[in-house]
Design a protein around this motif. Structure first.
Motif, PDB file in Angstrom:
ATOM      1  N   LYS A 103       4.195  37.039   5.337  1.00 42.93           N
ATOM      2  CA  LYS A 103       3.354  37.344   4.177  1.00 42.93           C
ATOM      3  C   LYS A 103       3.139  36.068   3.371  1.00 42.93           C
ATOM      4  O   LYS A 103       4.086  35.360   3.044  1.00 42.93           O
ATOM      5  CB  LYS A 103       4.003  38.410   3.297  1.00 42.93           C
ATOM      6  CG  LYS A 103       3.154  38.781   2.073  1.00 42.93           C
ATOM      7  CD  LYS A 103       3.779  39.904   1.269  1.00 42.93           C
ATOM      8  CE  LYS A 103       5.047  39.472   0.552  1.00 42.93           C
ATOM      9  NZ  LYS A 103       5.530  40.520  -0.381  1.00 42.93           N
ATOM     10  N   CYS A 142       1.614  53.363  -3.642  1.00 38.22           N
ATOM     11  CA  CYS A 142       1.226  52.003  -3.243  1.00 38.22           C
ATOM     12  C   CYS A 142       1.535  50.987  -4.334  1.00 38.22           C
ATOM     13  O   CYS A 142       1.228  51.208  -5.516  1.00 38.22           O
ATOM     14  CB  CYS A 142      -0.266  51.972  -2.910  1.00 38.22           C
ATOM     15  SG  CYS A 142      -0.897  50.343  -2.440  1.00 38.22           S
ATOM     16  N   ALA A 143       2.112  49.844  -3.934  1.00 41.21           N
ATOM     17  CA  ALA A 143       2.447  48.788  -4.892  1.00 41.21           C
ATOM     18  C   ALA A 143       1.195  48.169  -5.500  1.00 41.21           C
ATOM     19  O   ALA A 143       1.162  47.867  -6.700  1.00 41.21           O
ATOM     20  CB  ALA A 143       3.289  47.714  -4.202  1.00 41.21           C
ATOM     21  N   THR A 144       0.155  47.958  -4.698  1.00 43.00           N
ATOM     22  CA  THR A 144      -1.061  47.325  -5.212  1.00 43.00           C
ATOM     23  C   THR A 144      -1.697  48.150  -6.316  1.00 43.00           C
ATOM     24  O   THR A 144      -2.229  47.607  -7.289  1.00 43.00           O
ATOM     25  CB  THR A 144      -2.073  47.114  -4.075  1.00 43.00           C
ATOM     26  OG1 THR A 144      -1.425  46.503  -2.952  1.00 43.00           O
ATOM     27  CG2 THR A 144      -3.210  46.218  -4.534  1.00 43.00           C
ATOM     28  N   TYR A 311       6.041  56.301   5.356  1.00 42.83           N
ATOM     29  CA  TYR A 311       5.976  55.691   4.024  1.00 42.83           C
ATOM     30  C   TYR A 311       6.910  54.490   3.937  1.00 42.83           C
ATOM     31  O   TYR A 311       8.062  54.540   4.350  1.00 42.83           O
ATOM     32  CB  TYR A 311       6.351  56.727   2.969  1.00 42.83           C
ATOM     33  CG  TYR A 311       6.588  56.148   1.593  1.00 42.83           C
ATOM     34  CD1 TYR A 311       5.523  55.616   0.866  1.00 42.83           C
ATOM     35  CD2 TYR A 311       7.855  56.127   1.038  1.00 42.83           C
ATOM     36  CE1 TYR A 311       5.738  55.070  -0.393  1.00 42.83           C
ATOM     37  CE2 TYR A 311       8.071  55.597  -0.229  1.00 42.83           C
ATOM     38  CZ  TYR A 311       7.010  55.061  -0.938  1.00 42.83           C
ATOM     39  OH  TYR A 311       7.213  54.523  -2.175  1.00 42.83           O
ATOM     40  N   ASN A 312       6.383  53.399   3.383  1.00 40.30           N
ATOM     41  CA  ASN A 312       7.172  52.192   3.167  1.00 40.30           C
ATOM     42  C   ASN A 312       7.607  52.140   1.707  1.00 40.30           C
ATOM     43  O   ASN A 312       6.752  52.138   0.811  1.00 40.30           O
ATOM     44  CB  ASN A 312       6.362  50.950   3.530  1.00 40.30           C
ATOM     45  CG  ASN A 312       5.991  50.918   4.992  1.00 40.30           C
ATOM     46  OD1 ASN A 312       6.841  51.026   5.861  1.00 40.30           O
ATOM     47  ND2 ASN A 312       4.700  50.780   5.281  1.00 40.30           N
ATOM     48  N   VAL A 314       8.521  51.313  -2.044  1.00 40.36           N
ATOM     49  CA  VAL A 314       7.978  50.350  -2.991  1.00 40.36           C
ATOM     50  C   VAL A 314       8.917  50.270  -4.192  1.00 40.36           C
ATOM     51  O   VAL A 314       9.281  51.306  -4.763  1.00 40.36           O
ATOM     52  CB  VAL A 314       6.561  50.765  -3.448  1.00 40.36           C
ATOM     53  CG1 VAL A 314       6.066  49.849  -4.570  1.00 40.36           C
ATOM     54  CG2 VAL A 314       5.596  50.744  -2.275  1.00 40.36           C
ATOM     55  N   GLN A 315       9.298  49.058  -4.545  1.00 36.45           N
ATOM     56  CA  GLN A 315      10.158  48.874  -5.700  1.00 36.45           C
ATOM     57  C   GLN A 315       9.467  49.416  -6.958  1.00 36.45           C
ATOM     58  O   GLN A 315       8.321  49.090  -7.237  1.00 36.45           O
ATOM     59  CB  GLN A 315      10.497  47.398  -5.889  1.00 36.45           C
ATOM     60  CG  GLN A 315      11.498  47.121  -6.996  1.00 36.45           C
ATOM     61  CD  GLN A 315      11.881  45.652  -7.078  1.00 36.45           C
ATOM     62  OE1 GLN A 315      11.362  44.822  -6.324  1.00 36.45           O
ATOM     63  NE2 GLN A 315      12.788  45.333  -7.981  1.00 36.45           N
ATOM     64  N   ARG A 347       6.085  49.562  12.072  1.00 39.50           N
ATOM     65  CA  ARG A 347       6.470  49.013  10.771  1.00 39.50           C
ATOM     66  C   ARG A 347       6.802  47.533  10.948  1.00 39.50           C
ATOM     67  O   ARG A 347       7.766  47.163  11.605  1.00 39.50           O
ATOM     68  CB  ARG A 347       7.675  49.772  10.203  1.00 39.50           C
ATOM     69  CG  ARG A 347       7.400  51.241  10.002  1.00 39.50           C
ATOM     70  CD  ARG A 347       8.618  51.987   9.516  1.00 39.50           C
ATOM     71  NE  ARG A 347       8.632  52.107   8.062  1.00 39.50           N
ATOM     72  CZ  ARG A 347       9.567  52.775   7.400  1.00 39.50           C
ATOM     73  NH1 ARG A 347      10.570  53.338   8.049  1.00 39.50           N
ATOM     74  NH2 ARG A 347       9.509  52.861   6.082  1.00 39.50           N
ATOM     75  N   LEU A 350       8.578  44.936   6.803  1.00 43.52           N
ATOM     76  CA  LEU A 350       9.152  45.806   5.778  1.00 43.52           C
ATOM     77  C   LEU A 350      10.165  45.065   4.907  1.00 43.52           C
ATOM     78  O   LEU A 350      10.223  45.249   3.690  1.00 43.52           O
ATOM     79  CB  LEU A 350       9.805  47.018   6.451  1.00 43.52           C
ATOM     80  CG  LEU A 350      10.366  48.118   5.539  1.00 43.52           C
ATOM     81  CD1 LEU A 350       9.253  48.762   4.740  1.00 43.52           C
ATOM     82  CD2 LEU A 350      11.104  49.168   6.368  1.00 43.52           C
ATOM     83  N   SER A 353       8.509  43.052   2.116  1.00 43.73           N
ATOM     84  CA  SER A 353       7.458  43.782   1.387  1.00 43.73           C
ATOM     85  C   SER A 353       6.057  43.371   1.850  1.00 43.73           C
ATOM     86  O   SER A 353       5.159  43.146   1.048  1.00 43.73           O
ATOM     87  CB  SER A 353       7.599  43.559  -0.131  1.00 43.73           C
ATOM     88  OG  SER A 353       8.816  44.088  -0.596  1.00 43.73           O
ATOM     89  N   GLN A 358       2.760  47.793   0.397  1.00 46.08           N
ATOM     90  CA  GLN A 358       3.758  47.001  -0.324  1.00 46.08           C
ATOM     91  C   GLN A 358       3.219  45.724  -0.958  1.00 46.08           C
ATOM     92  O   GLN A 358       3.961  45.042  -1.668  1.00 46.08           O
ATOM     93  CB  GLN A 358       4.916  46.630   0.612  1.00 46.08           C
ATOM     94  CG  GLN A 358       5.753  47.819   1.066  1.00 46.08           C
ATOM     95  CD  GLN A 358       6.955  47.386   1.881  1.00 46.08           C
ATOM     96  OE1 GLN A 358       6.867  46.494   2.729  1.00 46.08           O
ATOM     97  NE2 GLN A 358       8.088  48.016   1.625  1.00 46.08           N
TER      98      GLN A 358
END
Length: 376
Positions: A103, A142-144, A311-312, A314-315, A347, A350, A353, A358
């Motif tokens: 990433k 979703c984090a975004t 599902y991943n 997300v903090q 996945r 992960l 993130s 993520q």
């Protein structure tokens, strides 16, 4: 309006001195096709072939600025440097996962940040590209979405992500790209279409290897179909009925599922490309056997495979958990028994993130420091 009129900065009337353009006035050369660059050059009194020369420098030789385009006359390079720019992104962080996913947090000229992901597989290399800074769709998992929408990306900023990742990982050609990063691509549809056109025509990525994901922005789906670009469409459903979908994807209230599926059918007819239905599985939220049966009923009469996405986490979003393997298995078997082709998203990334849902643009932080973290 011509490219020159709409993009190139002008001097005030009566002034003999060149006015230094602002960042907003600079022409971003990346994101223009050879044909558009040719028009730009001829309107400025240059030979038509200069457009193809510049395109070759941008997309084949990866020139970072006009000053590097050494087969252009020095006077033209100097002139271009005053009103045009090639590369605009810079890396502020790289996170590499043990599974090979990498990433990159990339800073834009205005200091905002986006994220893009390099995804190597045994038989191909793909990248996940962002289309907006943040996202207005508001998906609750979703984090975004937690960022909201900061601004749209330009076609050049989208294409530049591909070029940047290819330069960062030069040993293998990037053959595939998915518009599944930050943002809802079809709420920035004109920039996305232009970016797709440049990737196909100039970078030579096959249209069959390009996929645009959408939560079901119907006007954008229809516009993409009209563009004539035979790219793949991935439709993010995430629920088998409008009520649950409105809870998970707030923008879903604008377009009912039946209207979205109708637009998907039209996309298939106009482009000849099949549609993939994406479905994120969240434990005890949308992953029951009843949900699976409702999904088979919803998709009855609509061709296309279903891609299940565990599902991943997300903090900061503690209310959701990934579905268990048993629940995923039961859900999948019901779809298969109904005759539906079903795949399950691998996945990747992960631990750093970088997986689906993520990406968060490095928090939008303005920094030039480069951090490298590797998961083990």
């Amino acid at each position: 309006m011509s490219l020159t009129e709409s993009q190139a900065p002008a001097n005030p009337e009566g002034s003999s001195e060149r006015v230094q353009p602002t960042d907003a006035e600079l022409v971003h050369l990346i994101g223009l096709t050879s044909s558009e660059l040719t028009t730009l050059m001829t309107e400025r009194g240059q030979p038509a072939y200069r457009g193809k020369q510049i395109a070759r420098w941008l997309y084949s030789k990866r020139a970072a600025s006009p000053s590097m385009m050494t087969d252009l006359p020095a006077s033209l390079r100097t002139d271009l440097d005053t009103w045009a720019v090639a590369r605009t992104l810079s890396a502020i962080r790289m996170d590499a996962a043990a599974d090979g996913a990498i990433k990159y947090a990339l800073q834009l000229r205005d200091g905002l940040a986006i994220e893009a992901v390099y995804l190597p597989y045994q038989d191909r290399v793909s990248v996940c590209l962002s289309s907006q800074v943040g996202c207005p769709a508001g998906c609750t998992f979703c984090a975004t979405a937690r960022m909201g929408l900061k601004r749209q990306l330009t076609a050049g900023e989208i294409v530049e992500q591909y070029l940047w990742l290819q330069d960062a990982q030069p040993n293998r050609r990037i053959s595939h790209a998915v518009f599944m990063g930050m943002g809802e691509p079809l709420l920035n549809v004109e920039a996305v279409i232009q970016a797709l056109r440049v990737l196909i025509v100039e970078v030579q990525v096959s249209a069959r290897n390009l996929t645009v994901s959408t939560v079901g922005a119907v006007p954008g789906m229809l516009r993409l179909a009209e563009s004539g670009l035979p790219v793949n469409l991935a439709l993010s459903l995430h629920a088998p009925n409008d009520g649950l979908r409105a809870q998970l994807v707030p923008t879903a209230r604008a377009w009912p599922l039946l209207q979205i599926l109708s637009a998907a059918d039209q996309y298939r007819l106009q482009t000849g490309r099949d549609v993939t239905y994406e479905y994120v599985l969240i434990n005890n939220v949308n992953d029951s056997e009843a949900h699976a049966r409702a999904l088979t009923d919803l998709l009855d009469g609509h061709s296309g495979s279903v891609n299940l996405i565990p599902y991943n986490p997300v903090q900061g979003i503690e209310v959701y958990e990934p579905s268990t393997s048993d629940r995923i298995g039961r859900f999948r078997r019901i779809l298969v028994a109904a005759g539906r082709t079903v795949t399950q998203r691998m996945r990747r990334g992960l631990a750093v993130s970088a997986a689906c849902g993520q990406l968060a643009g490095a928090g939008g932080a303005k920094t030039s420091q480069r951090h490298i973290r590797r998961s083990r």
